[in-house]
Design an enzyme around this catalytic site. Structure first.
Site, PDB file in Angstrom:
ATOM      1  N   SER A 121       0.556  -1.159  -0.006  1.00 13.02           N
ATOM      2  CA  SER A 121       0.053   0.101   0.206  1.00 13.02           C
ATOM      3  C   SER A 121       1.117   1.141   0.223  1.00 13.02           C
ATOM      4  CB  SER A 121      -0.670   0.102   0.965  1.00 13.02           C
ATOM      5  OG  SER A 121      -1.131   1.151   1.344  1.00 13.02           O
ATOM      6  N   TYR A 169      -2.559  -0.895  10.205  1.00 15.41           N
ATOM      7  CA  TYR A 169      -2.327  -0.946   9.022  1.00 15.41           C
ATOM      8  C   TYR A 169      -1.380  -0.705   8.407  1.00 15.41           C
ATOM      9  CZ  TYR A 169      -4.080  -1.373   3.823  1.00 15.41           C
ATOM     10  OH  TYR A 169      -4.208  -1.836   2.755  1.00 15.41           O
TER      11      TYR A 169
HETATM   12  N1  LIG Z   1      -8.460  -0.924  -2.892  1.00 19.82           N
HETATM   13  C1  LIG Z   1      -7.324   0.392  -2.163  1.00 19.82           C
HETATM   14  O1  LIG Z   1      -8.066   1.692  -2.124  1.00 19.82           O
HETATM   15  C2  LIG Z   1      -6.268  -0.290  -1.699  1.00 19.82           C
HETATM   16  C3  LIG Z   1      -4.904   0.513  -1.143  1.00 19.82           C
HETATM   17  C4  LIG Z   1      -3.844   0.439  -1.107  1.00 19.82           C
HETATM   18  C5  LIG Z   1      -3.308  -1.416  -0.993  1.00 19.82           C
HETATM   19  N2  LIG Z   1      -4.737  -2.373  -1.408  1.00 19.82           N
HETATM   20  C6  LIG Z   1      -4.191  -3.782  -0.512  1.00 19.82           C
HETATM   21  O2  LIG Z   1      -4.946  -4.190  -1.576  1.00 19.82           O
HETATM   22  C7  LIG Z   1      -5.507  -5.772  -1.408  1.00 19.82           C
HETATM   23  C8  LIG Z   1      -6.234  -6.023  -1.479  1.00 19.82           C
HETATM   24  O3  LIG Z   1      -7.365  -5.088  -1.289  1.00 19.82           O
HETATM   25  P1  LIG Z   1      -8.578  -4.981  -2.309  1.00 19.82           P
HETATM   26  O4  LIG Z   1      -8.664  -3.122  -2.617  1.00 19.82           O
HETATM   27  O5  LIG Z   1      -9.068  -5.407  -3.565  1.00 19.82           O
HETATM   28  O6  LIG Z   1      -9.898  -5.077  -0.865  1.00 19.82           O
HETATM   29  P2  LIG Z   1     -11.100  -6.599  -0.466  1.00 19.82           P
HETATM   30  O7  LIG Z   1     -11.595  -6.152   0.875  1.00 19.82           O
HETATM   31  O8  LIG Z   1     -11.942  -5.892  -1.904  1.00 19.82           O
HETATM   32  O9  LIG Z   1     -10.481  -7.311  -0.862  1.00 19.82           O
HETATM   33  C9  LIG Z   1      -9.379  -8.116   0.137  1.00 19.82           C
HETATM   34  C10 LIG Z   1      -9.477  -9.503  -0.083  1.00 19.82           C
HETATM   35  O10 LIG Z   1      -8.369  -9.874   1.049  1.00 19.82           O
HETATM   36  C11 LIG Z   1      -9.465 -11.476   1.142  1.00 19.82           C
HETATM   37  N3  LIG Z   1      -9.201 -12.019   2.687  1.00 19.82           N
HETATM   38  C12 LIG Z   1      -9.074 -11.260   3.607  1.00 19.82           C
HETATM   39  N4  LIG Z   1      -8.532 -11.768   4.911  1.00 19.82           N
HETATM   40  C13 LIG Z   1      -8.488 -12.871   4.211  1.00 19.82           C
HETATM   41  C14 LIG Z   1      -7.755 -13.674   4.989  1.00 19.82           C
HETATM   42  N5  LIG Z   1      -7.885 -14.751   6.116  1.00 19.82           N
HETATM   43  N6  LIG Z   1      -7.207 -14.902   3.767  1.00 19.82           N
HETATM   44  C15 LIG Z   1      -7.655 -15.344   2.816  1.00 19.82           C
HETATM   45  N7  LIG Z   1      -8.091 -13.932   2.343  1.00 19.82           N
HETATM   46  C16 LIG Z   1      -8.302 -13.027   3.276  1.00 19.82           C
HETATM   47  C17 LIG Z   1     -10.682 -10.677   1.414  1.00 19.82           C
HETATM   48  O11 LIG Z   1     -11.854 -11.636   1.481  1.00 19.82           O
HETATM   49  C18 LIG Z   1     -10.871 -10.231  -0.091  1.00 19.82           C
HETATM   50  O12 LIG Z   1     -11.598 -11.244  -0.885  1.00 19.82           O
HETATM   51  C19 LIG Z   1      -4.358  -5.045   0.629  1.00 19.82           C
HETATM   52  O13 LIG Z   1      -3.998  -6.307   0.689  1.00 19.82           O
HETATM   53  C20 LIG Z   1      -5.499  -3.992   0.483  1.00 19.82           C
HETATM   54  O14 LIG Z   1      -4.774  -3.860   1.909  1.00 19.82           O
HETATM   55  C21 LIG Z   1      -5.707  -1.710  -1.178  1.00 19.82           C
END
Ligand SMILES: NC(=O)c1ccc[n+]([C@@H]2O[C@H](COP(=O)([O-])OP(=O)(O)OC[C@H]3O[C@@H](n4cnc5c(N)ncnc54)[C@H](O)[C@@H]3O)[C@@H](O)[C@H]2O)c1
Length: 255
Positions: free
Chosen positions: A143, A156
């Site tokens: 992130s 986080y």
């Molecule tokens: N969306 C953003 O703006 C953003 C920004 C920076 C970083 N991220 C990172 O990107 C990654 C994906 O996030 P996203 O935005 O798609 O959110 P999201 O919530 O849509 O996806 C997260 C996924 O992780 C899965 N998950 C959570 N705990 C789990 C576990 N214990 N075992 C297996 N799967 C698990 C969830 O079921 C979900 O499918 C994350 O690591 C998040 O921190 C997202």
């Protein structure tokens, strides 16, 4: 096709960024292992799209914060496709609270998925590649908050800072085996994790004002970089973080 017949495990890929990467990997000819924790229907839907795009896919349930589930995920991937070439550590969670109110339970929840899960999935991948004497790629979705403070999300930020150091360390330690380790640091991407933000027009407007490219990122913006890092074109790239944030991290405006 840049990932033809390569096998990729993508953790937490039934929705959001992981799903976007799975679908793009499919269109690049990859075998994709769609890991999910709860929603089997959505994971199967992703598998169908991967197949439609030209790849092959299996859905494997597993909680990435449990080492036994990680072992099972790798065993299932190897059973389905023979070996693993690419690991995308995408699963991640966050909890909102002022620092002085963070509970032990919430701290452990965030750290166990974002750090422990990423750590031991990377370890399982390294063991598999070393044992089978094959090169491979590890890509962590960290992130912008691996660098950038985010008040009220301290656990986080600590977790993503940990993933930053994990990538730096592993790039050095695993380079001798031909294993490349890089991070992708998304900014504000339109996914379910940002549900609250997306439903709050005032917050959203303020945020958009701080993004030089003046829009939220889409999962495909992240997937493009994830394809590059998994491909042969990135064979000499390791130990780096690639920001996909529309310029958010370095935003500055003179008043
Ligand atoms: N969306 C953003 O703006 C953003 C920004 C920076 C970083 N991220 C990172 O990107 C990654 C994906 O996030 P996203 O935005 O798609 O959110 P999201 O919530 O849509 O996806 C997260 C996924 O992780 C899965 N998950 C959570 N705990 C789990 C576990 N214990 N075992 C297996 N799967 C698990 C969830 O079921 C979900 O499918 C994350 O690591 C998040 O921190 C997202």
């Amino acid at each position: 096709m840049r990932l033809n017949k390569k096998t990729a495990i993508i953790t937490g890929s039934s929705q959001g960024i992981g799903r976007g990467i799975a679908e793009r990997y499919g269109s690049e000819g990859a075998n994709v292992v769609v890991n999910y924790i709860g929603n089997m229907d959505m994971a199967n839907e992703v598998c169908d799209i991967v197949a439609k795009n030209g790849g092959r896919a299996v859905a494997v349930q597993g909680d990435i914060s449990k080492v036994a589930d990680i072992d099972n995920l790798f065993a299932a991937a190897i059973e389905a496709f023979g070996s693993v070439d690419i690991l995308v550590n995408n699963a991640g969670v966050e909890r909102h609270a002022p620092f002085w109110e963070v509970t032990e339970k919430d701290y452990e929840f965030v750290m166990n998925v974002n750090v422990k899960g990423t750590f031991f999935a990377a370890q399982a991948m390294a063991k598999h590649l070393i044992e089978t004497k094959r090169r491979g790629k590890i890509i962590n979705i960290s992130s912008v908050h691996e660098d950038l403070p985010f008040p009220n999300f301290t656990a986080y930020c600590v977790s993503k800072g940990g993933v930053r150091m994990l990538a730096r360390n592993l790039a050095v330690e695993l380079g001798q085996f031909g294993i490349n380790v890089n991070n992708i640091a998304p900014g504000a991407i339109e996914t379910p994790i940002n549900r609250n933000l997306l439903n709050n027009p005032m917050k959203l407007d303020y945020l958009l004002g701080q993004i030089p490219l003046k829009r939220l990122g889409q999962t495909d913006d992240v997937a493009g970089v994830a394809v590059f890092l998994a491909s042969d074109e990135a064979d000499y790239v390791t130990g780096s973080t690639f920001f996909v944030d529309g310029g958010l991290t370095w935003y500055y405006e003179e008043q």
